[in-house]
Design a protein around this motif. Structure first.
Motif, PDB file in Angstrom:
ATOM      1  N   TYR A   1       0.864  -1.182   0.000  1.00 44.39           N
ATOM      2  CA  TYR A   1       0.000   0.000   0.000  1.00 44.39           C
ATOM      3  C   TYR A   1       0.899   1.230   0.000  1.00 44.39           C
ATOM      4  O   TYR A   1       2.096   1.147   0.301  1.00 44.39           O
ATOM      5  N   THR A   2       0.326   2.368  -0.357  1.00 43.32           N
ATOM      6  CA  THR A   2       1.136   3.572  -0.485  1.00 43.32           C
ATOM      7  C   THR A   2       0.425   4.808   0.066  1.00 43.32           C
ATOM      8  O   THR A   2      -0.786   4.807   0.275  1.00 43.32           O
ATOM      9  N   VAL A   3       1.218   5.851   0.272  1.00 45.39           N
ATOM     10  CA  VAL A   3       0.733   7.198   0.556  1.00 45.39           C
ATOM     11  C   VAL A   3       1.093   8.042  -0.655  1.00 45.39           C
ATOM     12  O   VAL A   3       2.254   8.089  -1.061  1.00 45.39           O
ATOM     13  N   ASN A   4       0.108   8.707  -1.250  1.00 49.20           N
ATOM     14  CA  ASN A   4       0.315   9.469  -2.487  1.00 49.20           C
ATOM     15  C   ASN A   4      -0.008  10.947  -2.261  1.00 49.20           C
ATOM     16  O   ASN A   4      -1.120  11.274  -1.834  1.00 49.20           O
ATOM     17  N   ILE A   5       0.940  11.824  -2.575  1.00 54.72           N
ATOM     18  CA  ILE A   5       0.711  13.273  -2.459  1.00 54.72           C
ATOM     19  C   ILE A   5       1.288  13.939  -3.704  1.00 54.72           C
ATOM     20  O   ILE A   5       2.449  13.707  -4.051  1.00 54.72           O
ATOM     21  N   ALA A   6       0.490  14.766  -4.372  1.00 51.92           N
ATOM     22  CA  ALA A   6       0.964  15.487  -5.558  1.00 51.92           C
ATOM     23  C   ALA A   6       0.505  16.936  -5.505  1.00 51.92           C
ATOM     24  O   ALA A   6      -0.609  17.234  -5.075  1.00 51.92           O
ATOM     25  N   LEU A   7       1.378  17.823  -5.947  1.00 52.15           N
ATOM     26  CA  LEU A   7       1.029  19.228  -6.153  1.00 52.15           C
ATOM     27  C   LEU A   7       0.763  19.416  -7.633  1.00 52.15           C
ATOM     28  O   LEU A   7       1.615  19.095  -8.469  1.00 52.15           O
ATOM     29  N   VAL A   8      -0.423  19.930  -7.967  1.00 53.78           N
ATOM     30  CA  VAL A   8      -0.821  20.141  -9.351  1.00 53.78           C
ATOM     31  C   VAL A   8      -0.834  21.642  -9.647  1.00 53.78           C
ATOM     32  O   VAL A   8      -1.372  22.430  -8.858  1.00 53.78           O
TER      33      VAL A   8
ATOM     34  N   THR B   1      -3.440   8.332  -9.015  1.00 54.99           N
ATOM     35  CA  THR B   1      -2.431   8.324 -10.068  1.00 54.99           C
ATOM     36  C   THR B   1      -1.524   9.545 -10.121  1.00 54.99           C
ATOM     37  O   THR B   1      -0.426   9.461 -10.684  1.00 54.99           O
ATOM     38  N   ALA B   2      -1.948  10.695  -9.589  1.00 53.65           N
ATOM     39  CA  ALA B   2      -1.207  11.940  -9.830  1.00 53.65           C
ATOM     40  C   ALA B   2       0.240  11.866  -9.363  1.00 53.65           C
ATOM     41  O   ALA B   2       1.159  12.276 -10.088  1.00 53.65           O
TER      42      ALA B   2
END
Length: 288
Positions: free
Chosen positions: A116-123, A230-231
């Motif tokens: 499992y993962t932790v996903n963080i993206a700045l768009v 996905t980001a």
């Protein structure tokens, strides 16, 4: 990557420049690793969960990790909207916004597989410009601003980052990373058009991280996913030399609030020269 002490201030009036993005990604990696510590405590100590309206599970761990991530983002960059899986309806995208999945792969988390993962993206606009993806149970975190990197994680703190790059298609063929819990006939149809040498079962956005560092080559998903799924992986893979494309062969745009932040089908490649070989349906299959 730059020290978090020099993390740039973000403003809705100005997207971060290339020189600032690695420092932002560094801080996102720290936040993701800290959230991973929360998830590990729940993973090892038991975790209550329930099903959401769409049938997918959510848990105490999702909520606790999201609360920590949102608080850290708001403290570091006040005024930048945060669109997170458990509270997506509470914020709308702006010129700059964060997409957060505090626990991608909840089913596998509850099963104890560690995938499992932790996903963080700045768009900025419609594309990610900085991101982090942590795999807490594996002690790994990937990040990218302008450059894609990976670091080990020890007790919730990223170690020294090293550059990573995806690989060209091996002579023996691609390694396809396939879901342990999802699958569509359209996925198989797309993979059938590619030079697949072997398959490896992998869950969650961990697939993006593995392709980023040359431990896999392609990930096809024609079933439903959300932008926060996905980001982060999209950006890190792209900066490592790969790509994620939709049915039109173009990169995804993010911030589709009228579509409730839903993605269409996609294929992620470590070798971007293969992207034109993806044969994807125009839309995700309708569930009966």
């Amino acid at each position: 990557m730059t020290s978090a002490r020099t993390t740039p201030i973000l403003s809705l009036d100005r997207p971060p420049g290339p020189a600032e993005r690695d420092a932002i990604a560094n801080r996102l990696a720290e936040i993701a690793a800290e959230a991973g510590m929360i998830l590990r405590r729940f993973e090892l100590g038991g975790c209550h969960h329930h099903l959401k309206a769409d049938g997918s599970p959510t848990s105490q761990a999702d909520l606790a990790a999201e609360e920590q991530i949102v608080a850290a983002l708001n403290q570091t960059w006040p005024g930048i909207p945060v669109i997170a899986e458990e509270t997506a309806a509470e914020a709308a995208p702006a010129a700059l916004f964060f997409l957060v999945d505090p626990l991608d792969g909840t089913k596998d988390f509850l099963k104890g597989t560690g995938e499992y993962t932790v996903n963080i993206a700045l768009v900025a606009g419609e594309r990610p410009v900085a991101a982090a993806l942590a795999a807490p149970a594996l002690g790994r975190v990937w990040a990218a601003g302008e450059h894609a990197v990976e670091a080990p994680v020890l007790e919730g703190v990223p170690g020294a980052f090293r550059p990573v790059a995806s690989r060209p298609v091996p002579a023996e063929g691609m390694t396809a990373l396939v879901s342990r819990s999802h699958g569509e006939a359209a996925d198989e149809a797309c993979l059938a058009q590619l030079p697949i040498g072997q398959r490896r079962g992998v869950s969650s956005a961990l697939k993006f991280g593995l392709i980023t560092c040359g431990e896999g080559d392609v990930y096809v998903r024609c079933g439903p996913t959300m932008e926060w799924d996905t980001a982060a992986g999209d950006h890190i893979l792209t900066q490592a030399g790969g790509c994620l494309v939709g049915p039109d062969g173009r990169p995804f745009g993010y911030g589709r609030r009228p579509g409730q932040y839903r993605n269409g089908p996609f294929a992620a490649f470590g070798d971007r020269s293969q992207a034109g070989r993806a044969v994807l349906p125009a839309t995700c299959p309708v569930r009966g």
